[in-house]
Design a protein around this motif. Sequence first.
Motif, PDB file in Angstrom:
ATOM      1  N   LYS A  74       0.830  -1.228   0.000  1.00 10.12           N
ATOM      2  CA  LYS A  74       0.000   0.000   0.000  1.00 10.12           C
ATOM      3  C   LYS A  74       0.851   1.260   0.000  1.00 10.12           C
ATOM      4  O   LYS A  74       0.409   2.323   0.447  1.00 10.12           O
ATOM      5  N   ASN A  75       2.115   1.121  -0.373  1.00 20.44           N
ATOM      6  CA  ASN A  75       3.045   2.270  -0.443  1.00 20.44           C
ATOM      7  C   ASN A  75       3.338   2.925   0.898  1.00 20.44           C
ATOM      8  O   ASN A  75       3.605   4.121   0.966  1.00 20.44           O
ATOM      9  N   GLN A  76       3.263   2.122   1.961  1.00 25.22           N
ATOM     10  CA  GLN A  76       3.604   2.692   3.266  1.00 25.22           C
ATOM     11  C   GLN A  76       5.039   2.338   3.652  1.00 25.22           C
ATOM     12  O   GLN A  76       5.629   1.407   3.101  1.00 25.22           O
ATOM     13  N   CYS A  77       5.562   3.080   4.640  1.00 29.01           N
ATOM     14  CA  CYS A  77       6.911   2.800   5.162  1.00 29.01           C
ATOM     15  C   CYS A  77       6.798   1.951   6.417  1.00 29.01           C
ATOM     16  O   CYS A  77       5.908   2.173   7.239  1.00 29.01           O
ATOM     17  N   ILE A  78       7.718   1.011   6.577  1.00 27.84           N
ATOM     18  CA  ILE A  78       7.757   0.228   7.820  1.00 27.84           C
ATOM     19  C   ILE A  78       9.204   0.163   8.342  1.00 27.84           C
ATOM     20  O   ILE A  78      10.151   0.380   7.595  1.00 27.84           O
ATOM     21  N   GLY A  79       9.341  -0.149   9.613  1.00 21.54           N
ATOM     22  CA  GLY A  79      10.669  -0.328  10.201  1.00 21.54           C
ATOM     23  C   GLY A  79      11.106  -1.773  10.019  1.00 21.54           C
ATOM     24  O   GLY A  79      10.317  -2.692  10.248  1.00 21.54           O
ATOM     25  N   ILE A  80      12.343  -1.963   9.565  1.00 24.57           N
ATOM     26  CA  ILE A  80      12.847  -3.344   9.399  1.00 24.57           C
ATOM     27  C   ILE A  80      14.192  -3.519  10.136  1.00 24.57           C
ATOM     28  O   ILE A  80      15.015  -2.611  10.161  1.00 24.57           O
ATOM     29  N   PRO A  81      14.389  -4.724  10.717  1.00 23.75           N
ATOM     30  CA  PRO A  81      15.672  -4.968  11.374  1.00 23.75           C
ATOM     31  C   PRO A  81      16.733  -5.358  10.364  1.00 23.75           C
ATOM     32  O   PRO A  81      16.433  -6.034   9.377  1.00 23.75           O
ATOM     33  N   THR A  82      17.941  -4.903  10.538  1.00 27.12           N
ATOM     34  CA  THR A  82      19.055  -5.481   9.785  1.00 27.12           C
ATOM     35  C   THR A  82      20.192  -5.704  10.778  1.00 27.12           C
ATOM     36  O   THR A  82      20.126  -5.237  11.911  1.00 27.12           O
ATOM     37  N   GLU A  83      21.216  -6.408  10.336  1.00 30.99           N
ATOM     38  CA  GLU A  83      22.336  -6.699  11.235  1.00 30.99           C
ATOM     39  C   GLU A  83      23.159  -5.447  11.540  1.00 30.99           C
ATOM     40  O   GLU A  83      23.885  -5.419  12.522  1.00 30.99           O
ATOM     41  N   THR A  84      23.035  -4.400  10.713  1.00 34.47           N
ATOM     42  CA  THR A  84      23.805  -3.168  10.967  1.00 34.47           C
ATOM     43  C   THR A  84      22.985  -2.242  11.861  1.00 34.47           C
ATOM     44  O   THR A  84      23.270  -2.096  13.043  1.00 34.47           O
ATOM     45  N   VAL A  85      21.963  -1.618  11.273  1.00 33.75           N
ATOM     46  CA  VAL A  85      21.034  -0.767  12.032  1.00 33.75           C
ATOM     47  C   VAL A  85      19.636  -1.020  11.468  1.00 33.75           C
ATOM     48  O   VAL A  85      19.503  -1.628  10.409  1.00 33.75           O
ATOM     49  N   TYR A  86      18.602  -0.549  12.147  1.00 33.79           N
ATOM     50  CA  TYR A  86      17.238  -0.691  11.611  1.00 33.79           C
ATOM     51  C   TYR A  86      17.050   0.269  10.439  1.00 33.79           C
ATOM     52  O   TYR A  86      17.613   1.365  10.416  1.00 33.79           O
ATOM     53  N   GLY A  87      16.227  -0.159   9.475  1.00 31.23           N
ATOM     54  CA  GLY A  87      15.963   0.667   8.312  1.00 31.23           C
ATOM     55  C   GLY A  87      14.509   1.121   8.259  1.00 31.23           C
ATOM     56  O   GLY A  87      13.625   0.490   8.844  1.00 31.23           O
ATOM     57  N   LEU A  88      14.289   2.248   7.560  1.00 26.37           N
ATOM     58  CA  LEU A  88      12.922   2.709   7.289  1.00 26.37           C
ATOM     59  C   LEU A  88      12.649   2.347   5.835  1.00 26.37           C
ATOM     60  O   LEU A  88      13.177   2.983   4.918  1.00 26.37           O
ATOM     61  N   ALA A  89      11.836   1.293   5.643  1.00 28.16           N
ATOM     62  CA  ALA A  89      11.763   0.674   4.320  1.00 28.16           C
ATOM     63  C   ALA A  89      10.488   1.015   3.554  1.00 28.16           C
ATOM     64  O   ALA A  89       9.416   1.175   4.146  1.00 28.16           O
ATOM     65  N   ASP A 121      11.095   5.435  19.183  1.00 28.61           N
ATOM     66  CA  ASP A 121      11.490   6.741  19.728  1.00 28.61           C
ATOM     67  C   ASP A 121      11.649   7.790  18.633  1.00 28.61           C
ATOM     68  O   ASP A 121      11.373   8.967  18.846  1.00 28.61           O
ATOM     69  N   GLU A 122      12.089   7.378  17.453  1.00 27.24           N
ATOM     70  CA  GLU A 122      12.282   8.329  16.350  1.00 27.24           C
ATOM     71  C   GLU A 122      10.958   8.748  15.708  1.00 27.24           C
ATOM     72  O   GLU A 122      10.743   9.918  15.454  1.00 27.24           O
ATOM     73  N   PHE A 123      10.082   7.776  15.451  1.00 28.61           N
ATOM     74  CA  PHE A 123       8.904   8.078  14.618  1.00 28.61           C
ATOM     75  C   PHE A 123       7.563   7.954  15.329  1.00 28.61           C
ATOM     76  O   PHE A 123       6.539   8.316  14.755  1.00 28.61           O
ATOM     77  N   GLY A 124       7.548   7.422  16.543  1.00 25.29           N
ATOM     78  CA  GLY A 124       6.295   7.280  17.286  1.00 25.29           C
ATOM     79  C   GLY A 124       5.219   6.611  16.465  1.00 25.29           C
ATOM     80  O   GLY A 124       5.460   5.577  15.839  1.00 25.29           O
ATOM     81  N   LYS A 125       4.034   7.235  16.427  1.00 27.18           N
ATOM     82  CA  LYS A 125       2.918   6.622  15.707  1.00 27.18           C
ATOM     83  C   LYS A 125       2.907   6.946  14.217  1.00 27.18           C
ATOM     84  O   LYS A 125       1.975   6.592  13.502  1.00 27.18           O
ATOM     85  N   LYS A 126       3.959   7.653  13.764  1.00 23.86           N
ATOM     86  CA  LYS A 126       3.964   8.031  12.347  1.00 23.86           C
ATOM     87  C   LYS A 126       4.172   6.836  11.418  1.00 23.86           C
ATOM     88  O   LYS A 126       3.922   6.932  10.227  1.00 23.86           O
TER      89      LYS A 126
END
Length: 310
Positions: free
Chosen positions: A17-32, A153-158
């Motif tokens: 649906k063209n939304q952004c989600i948070g994803i885990p990676t081995e380096t840092v989390y991404g906003l995908a 903490d960065e994006f809250g409910k956004k």
Amino acid sequence: MKNKLSNIKKAIKYLNKNQCIGIPTETVYGLAANAYSSIATAKIFKLKKRPQKNPLIVHYYDLKLLKKDCEVNNHFLKLYRKYSPGPISYILKLKQDSLISKNVTNKKSTLAVRFPNHPITRNLLKKLDYPLAAPSANISTKISPVSKKDVQDEFGKKISLILDGGSSKIGVESTIINLINKPQILRLGGIPKKEINRYLKLNIRFNNRSKIKSPGQGKTHYSPYIKLRLNIKNANKNEAFILIKKRKKISKNYFYLSKKNNLKEAAKNLYKTLRKIKKKNFKSIAVEGIPNKGFGEVINDRLKKASYFK
Ligand code: TXA
Ligand code: MG
């Protein structure tokens, strides 16, 4: 790791649906978001308050889809075989008929690509028919996130979904290597420069004046927005003191990156420690001298950028 299949299904639903989600990676989390969609990738820039001119890294499962978007070369294939999936990003030539959104590349003819090594994100990428554009999931210039909580903490409910993959194992971003002409390291990171050089039998340099080539490597970055002093022998009383060598004295303002003077462990704990210090409301941070080799070089690079801010 608490993720069930249902979370992966949710992730796919939001991404479709063209939304952004948070994803885990081995380096840092991404906003995908879907790297082929201009609507989805525009949302990344808005959420992060990221300048449009700063291109994104695109995450792939394997070479199959990548070859539709990029020209591959011998250095790339050699590094890919050894280090991917893993904490390294490659700059490659973008194919003219690639579907990558113009938002991702800032109209450049190159693309930064990465194959993250985290089981949840690999599982997700395998199920998608598009790659994921994913910068670190922090507001531009601030500290990168290494847990689901940090992203909250960065994006809250956004953002509506963050996949929980535990704390990031490497804890600093991927090494970025430009493979367009003569290989060049644009960002130090999860794979030490020395190791890459030994493997390729080359003497690739880190170009720290690579701001133009890697626009995101501007002066202020990874910053807690607290005064930060480097190479300090003894901190002031009310100042947070970041250490890597165990001291006899115990003090409330001491924050160890590693108690065993292990630089890899120290890098893993860097962003977590900076966040902890910020939450405790310290007004100043001192950091013990850190040897400038291997992961120590990565830590010093990040701390130097974290110390510049207005
Ligand atoms: O470990 C990582 O690489 C993490 C995880 C989430 O994968 N991602 C990450 O992305 O650190 P980001 O956007 O925070 O940093 C990407 C860097 C920026 O400095 C950007 O300017 C640079 O990569 N970059 C992106 N595309 C580029 C390109 N075509 N040429 C040169 N530099 C590029
Ligand atoms: Mg970043």
